[in-house]
Write an enzyme that holds these catalytic residues in place. Sequence first.
Site, PDB file in Angstrom:
ATOM      1  N   LYS A  34     -42.865  -2.726 -44.902  1.00  0.00           N
ATOM      2  CA  LYS A  34     -43.571  -1.998 -43.848  1.00  0.00           C
ATOM      3  C   LYS A  34     -44.503  -0.986 -44.492  1.00  0.00           C
ATOM      4  O   LYS A  34     -44.100  -0.209 -45.364  1.00  0.00           O
ATOM      5  CB  LYS A  34     -42.600  -1.277 -42.923  1.00  0.00           C
ATOM      6  CG  LYS A  34     -43.266  -0.741 -41.661  1.00  0.00           C
ATOM      7  CD  LYS A  34     -42.674   0.551 -41.175  1.00  0.00           C
ATOM      8  CE  LYS A  34     -43.226   1.738 -41.943  1.00  0.00           C
ATOM      9  NZ  LYS A  34     -43.013   3.040 -41.275  1.00  0.00           N
ATOM     10  N   ASP A  61     -47.806  -0.786 -39.768  1.00  0.00           N
ATOM     11  CA  ASP A  61     -47.337   0.129 -38.724  1.00  0.00           C
ATOM     12  C   ASP A  61     -48.331   1.280 -38.549  1.00  0.00           C
ATOM     13  O   ASP A  61     -48.122   2.384 -39.041  1.00  0.00           O
ATOM     14  CB  ASP A  61     -45.955   0.655 -39.114  1.00  0.00           C
ATOM     15  CG  ASP A  61     -45.322   1.489 -38.019  1.00  0.00           C
ATOM     16  OD1 ASP A  61     -45.689   1.307 -36.842  1.00  0.00           O
ATOM     17  OD2 ASP A  61     -44.458   2.328 -38.345  1.00  0.00           O
ATOM     18  N   LYS A  63     -49.597   2.086 -35.361  1.00  0.00           N
ATOM     19  CA  LYS A  63     -49.381   2.675 -34.025  1.00  0.00           C
ATOM     20  C   LYS A  63     -50.702   3.016 -33.340  1.00  0.00           C
ATOM     21  O   LYS A  63     -50.939   4.152 -32.924  1.00  0.00           O
ATOM     22  CB  LYS A  63     -48.484   3.919 -34.126  1.00  0.00           C
ATOM     23  CG  LYS A  63     -47.105   3.660 -34.711  1.00  0.00           C
ATOM     24  CD  LYS A  63     -46.281   4.940 -34.732  1.00  0.00           C
ATOM     25  CE  LYS A  63     -44.883   4.696 -35.269  1.00  0.00           C
ATOM     26  NZ  LYS A  63     -44.868   4.470 -36.734  1.00  0.00           N
ATOM     27  N   ASP A  66     -55.484   4.614 -28.290  1.00  0.00           N
ATOM     28  CA  ASP A  66     -56.759   5.231 -27.913  1.00  0.00           C
ATOM     29  C   ASP A  66     -57.234   4.523 -26.651  1.00  0.00           C
ATOM     30  O   ASP A  66     -56.500   3.729 -26.070  1.00  0.00           O
ATOM     31  CB  ASP A  66     -57.772   5.091 -29.055  1.00  0.00           C
ATOM     32  CG  ASP A  66     -58.770   6.252 -29.096  1.00  0.00           C
ATOM     33  OD1 ASP A  66     -59.332   6.561 -28.018  1.00  0.00           O
ATOM     34  OD2 ASP A  66     -58.990   6.826 -30.181  1.00  0.00           O
ATOM     35  N   THR A 116     -38.273   7.491 -32.874  1.00  0.00           N
ATOM     36  CA  THR A 116     -36.879   7.867 -33.140  1.00  0.00           C
ATOM     37  C   THR A 116     -36.731   9.338 -33.522  1.00  0.00           C
ATOM     38  O   THR A 116     -35.613   9.839 -33.620  1.00  0.00           O
ATOM     39  CB  THR A 116     -36.276   6.992 -34.259  1.00  0.00           C
ATOM     40  OG1 THR A 116     -37.127   7.032 -35.406  1.00  0.00           O
ATOM     41  CG2 THR A 116     -36.121   5.552 -33.793  1.00  0.00           C
ATOM     42  N   ARG A 176     -29.404   3.913 -40.609  1.00  0.00           N
ATOM     43  CA  ARG A 176     -28.753   4.713 -41.642  1.00  0.00           C
ATOM     44  C   ARG A 176     -27.375   4.135 -41.968  1.00  0.00           C
ATOM     45  O   ARG A 176     -26.651   3.700 -41.057  1.00  0.00           O
ATOM     46  CB  ARG A 176     -28.567   6.161 -41.169  1.00  0.00           C
ATOM     47  CG  ARG A 176     -29.868   6.919 -40.905  1.00  0.00           C
ATOM     48  CD  ARG A 176     -30.554   7.287 -42.211  1.00  0.00           C
ATOM     49  NE  ARG A 176     -31.720   8.109 -41.999  1.00  0.00           N
ATOM     50  CZ  ARG A 176     -32.959   7.655 -41.842  1.00  0.00           C
ATOM     51  NH1 ARG A 176     -33.183   6.354 -41.858  1.00  0.00           N
ATOM     52  NH2 ARG A 176     -33.967   8.486 -41.677  1.00  0.00           N
ATOM     53  N   ARG A 206     -35.913   5.479 -46.459  1.00  0.00           N
ATOM     54  CA  ARG A 206     -35.337   6.368 -47.462  1.00  0.00           C
ATOM     55  C   ARG A 206     -33.979   5.931 -47.993  1.00  0.00           C
ATOM     56  O   ARG A 206     -33.636   6.236 -49.134  1.00  0.00           O
ATOM     57  CB  ARG A 206     -35.272   7.792 -46.890  1.00  0.00           C
ATOM     58  CG  ARG A 206     -36.625   8.481 -46.939  1.00  0.00           C
ATOM     59  CD  ARG A 206     -36.677   9.742 -46.125  1.00  0.00           C
ATOM     60  NE  ARG A 206     -36.791   9.446 -44.704  1.00  0.00           N
ATOM     61  CZ  ARG A 206     -37.162  10.341 -43.797  1.00  0.00           C
ATOM     62  NH1 ARG A 206     -37.435  11.573 -44.178  1.00  0.00           N
ATOM     63  NH2 ARG A 206     -37.253  10.015 -42.531  1.00  0.00           N
TER      64      ARG A 206
END
Length: 229
Positions: A34, A61, A63, A66, A116, A176, A206
């Site tokens: 990603k 990604d 997003k 407009d 999120t 996670r 991460r």
Amino acid sequence: MSFKNKIFCALDFSELEQTIQFTNKIKNHIGGIKIGLEFFCKNGPAGVERLKEFELPIFLDLKLHDIPNTVTKAFRNLMSLSPAYLTVHLNGGKRMIEGLIEYKKKTKLIGVSMLTSLDQNDLKKSGILCDEMSYVEKLVKIGASSGIDGVVSSPKEVKLLRKKFKKLIIITPGIRLPDDDKNDQKRTETPGKAIKNGSSLLIIGRTITKSINPISSIEKIIQNIENAI
């Protein structure tokens, strides 16, 4: 699809060479990558072209959000990169989404529902007087009726969305492992719970990119899924 292929690593780096080196390290252990705003704003389309050399599916990604005309033009420019997936914000509305369908070719158009990093309190502060699930469902209905291929949703909404939107691709960030820090994510879940509840793909950053041993972390993610299914 093997569980490996359900894992897309979020390469949230700015530097191209760092991104290439890290991707080279994990390329045989994931299903795709990603790329978000951080990478794209530094490296642009040329950076994406470099990463395409790994021959991994790319989730772009950005997003987009407009007025419909602007988003359509931006989207058409991005189609030269042929990403596997590309995101737009569902709250851009039905007309914005419908204007993209004829140009998407083989790219899967993915609608972002509720970030999120937000929760019920954030909705209330924005004047949105409904709960998280109701808000997400309203946005997904807009996307589904507009011809979108899939949606991005937190793992907290996946189970109910899968029941109501059986054909949509559901892509899940906020993943996670049990001993991970949440960082800036508020609506999180374990990999296994997300897949069990109906997630199609997991976006994981991460937990992998900040790990001392990224491959070992990926193996732990796969084990967590296997234990849950």
